[in-house]
Design an enzyme around this catalytic site. Sequence first.
Site, mmCIF file in Angstrom:
data_model
loop_
_atom_site.group_PDB
_atom_site.id
_atom_site.type_symbol
_atom_site.label_atom_id
_atom_site.label_comp_id
_atom_site.label_asym_id
_atom_site.label_seq_id
_atom_site.Cartn_x
_atom_site.Cartn_y
_atom_site.Cartn_z
ATOM 1 N N HIS A 155 16.806 20.207 12.719
ATOM 2 C CA HIS A 155 16.139 18.882 12.749
ATOM 3 C C HIS A 155 14.614 19.032 12.715
ATOM 4 C CE1 HIS A 155 20.089 17.424 14.196
ATOM 5 N NE2 HIS A 155 20.050 18.493 14.963
ATOM 6 N N SER A 276 -9.757 20.652 -3.861
ATOM 7 C CA SER A 276 -9.899 19.212 -4.028
ATOM 8 C C SER A 276 -11.272 18.942 -4.628
ATOM 9 C CB SER A 276 -9.776 18.523 -2.669
ATOM 10 O OG SER A 276 -10.438 17.276 -2.691
ATOM 11 N N LYS A 282 -10.532 21.897 1.340
ATOM 12 C CA LYS A 282 -9.113 21.912 0.979
ATOM 13 C C LYS A 282 -8.658 23.136 0.188
ATOM 14 C CE LYS A 282 -7.118 17.822 1.824
ATOM 15 N NZ LYS A 282 -5.724 17.523 1.942
ATOM 16 N N GLU A 289 4.292 22.167 -4.485
ATOM 17 C CA GLU A 289 4.557 20.736 -4.655
ATOM 18 C C GLU A 289 5.086 20.437 -6.055
ATOM 19 O OE1 GLU A 289 0.962 18.654 -3.570
ATOM 20 O OE2 GLU A 289 0.975 19.535 -1.570
#
Length: 459
Positions: A155, A276, A282, A289
């Site tokens: 979980h 970024s 970043k 992704e």
Amino acid sequence: MKLWGGRFTKETNQLVHNFNASIAFDQRFYRQDIQGSIAHTEMLEKQGIISKDERDLIIKGLSDILEDIEKGHLTISEEYEDIHSFVESQLIDKIGEAGKKLHTGRSRNDQVALDMKLYIREEINELDLLLKNLLKTIHNIMKENIETFMPGFTHLQKAQPVTLSHHMGAYFEMFKRDRSRLSDIKKRMNTSPLGSGALAGTTYPLDREFSALLLGFDSPNLNSMDGVSDRDYVLELLSSLSIIMMHLSRLSEEIIIWNSNEYQFIELDDAYSTGSSIMPQKKNPDIAELVRGKTGRVYGALMSLLTTMKGLPLAYNKDMQEDKELTFDAIDTVKGCIALSDGMLSTLKFNKDIMADSATKGFINATDAADYLVNKGVAFRDAHSIIGQLVLACIDKGVSLDKLSLEDYKAICPIFDDDIYDAISLTTCVNKRNTIGAPGKKAMAKVIELNEEYLNKEQ
Ligand code: ARG
């Protein structure tokens, strides 16, 4: 330009030509088309349907066309309807009359079925190689991290401690099954459609066993209508590719989580991450992704072809031309995703101290504390409740189980002694789990040995 102009009195409307043509995408299997034509020619000569001279001329012509395409001397022109028409027209232009005999006893229906099979068979081998490389990378991480402790989750909550070796071992199993699924497809698909004709075989005395053998098939398929309209193996491939993507996507998701500021379990290599345009701090996990994102597109290919096939009466229908673009796209996508995941994994850095530290938090050793009481004669259900009370006491005091004083332990249950601390240490929690498949050092060493044997096997 056309193979079928005879019964027509008008030119095809340009939009119809464009809509109908497949050359923009089926030119991808020019090599398989020529390979199939050469085998067909050998068989026609063996059966006395064409002469030796004609065979030699055709094969020389086809081989030259292949060489010219590969060397860039011949461009595949999109004025033709498909790759089959292109190759045959080139042959006729090159060698004249003999070229017109190539298509004897053959239809584009069995020809395209053959080309697709030859193409997919090769692509399966390439996919398999990429998966094997990925497995080697995972294997190396496993070997180096038998004692790299980390939390195991259920979980997405800390559950029990494991090791990085054990965690990655789960992915080893997944990708191993993926390879085995691919090799199953190859076994089942390995029958030759060549000689099925348009749908009902041919009246020529073809030797289908012979051409099947030349092309590395186990046998010809046993029903010509099935031969031209079977796309099961494409669906099996798309389904296996979808499962591969599902596995890669889960791995990507973990990488994204582990790479987050909250976790900091890993650091992605600069070569495998991006920045970024506005936020200078970043370093984003874009590759992971994108792999996760591209999964939908491969599932889409599977759904699309299942839907295309479901309503088709036997035998060939033009709908089946739709099998190509989406299959090619799915294959390219999956090949890219495996290679990139491999590169990303083999270059990323594990922050082992942070992982181990995280594994000491979150009462991850609560099950082991209960097992400690069981070993001292307490029934598991009672032990479970006692440890529950201890966890509550810890939360109250803001400490972890290993920092709780012996007095506090004894206050809740007098059976506790100072051997409790060793029993719930991270090393004990992991290394006592030594049944095969568990994260303990001995069990992992055995699995790693088996994996090593598996990788060394030639397959
Ligand atoms: N381009 C077609 C396909 O991909 C080749 C077979 C065409 N056959 C036909 N009878 N029109 O399916």
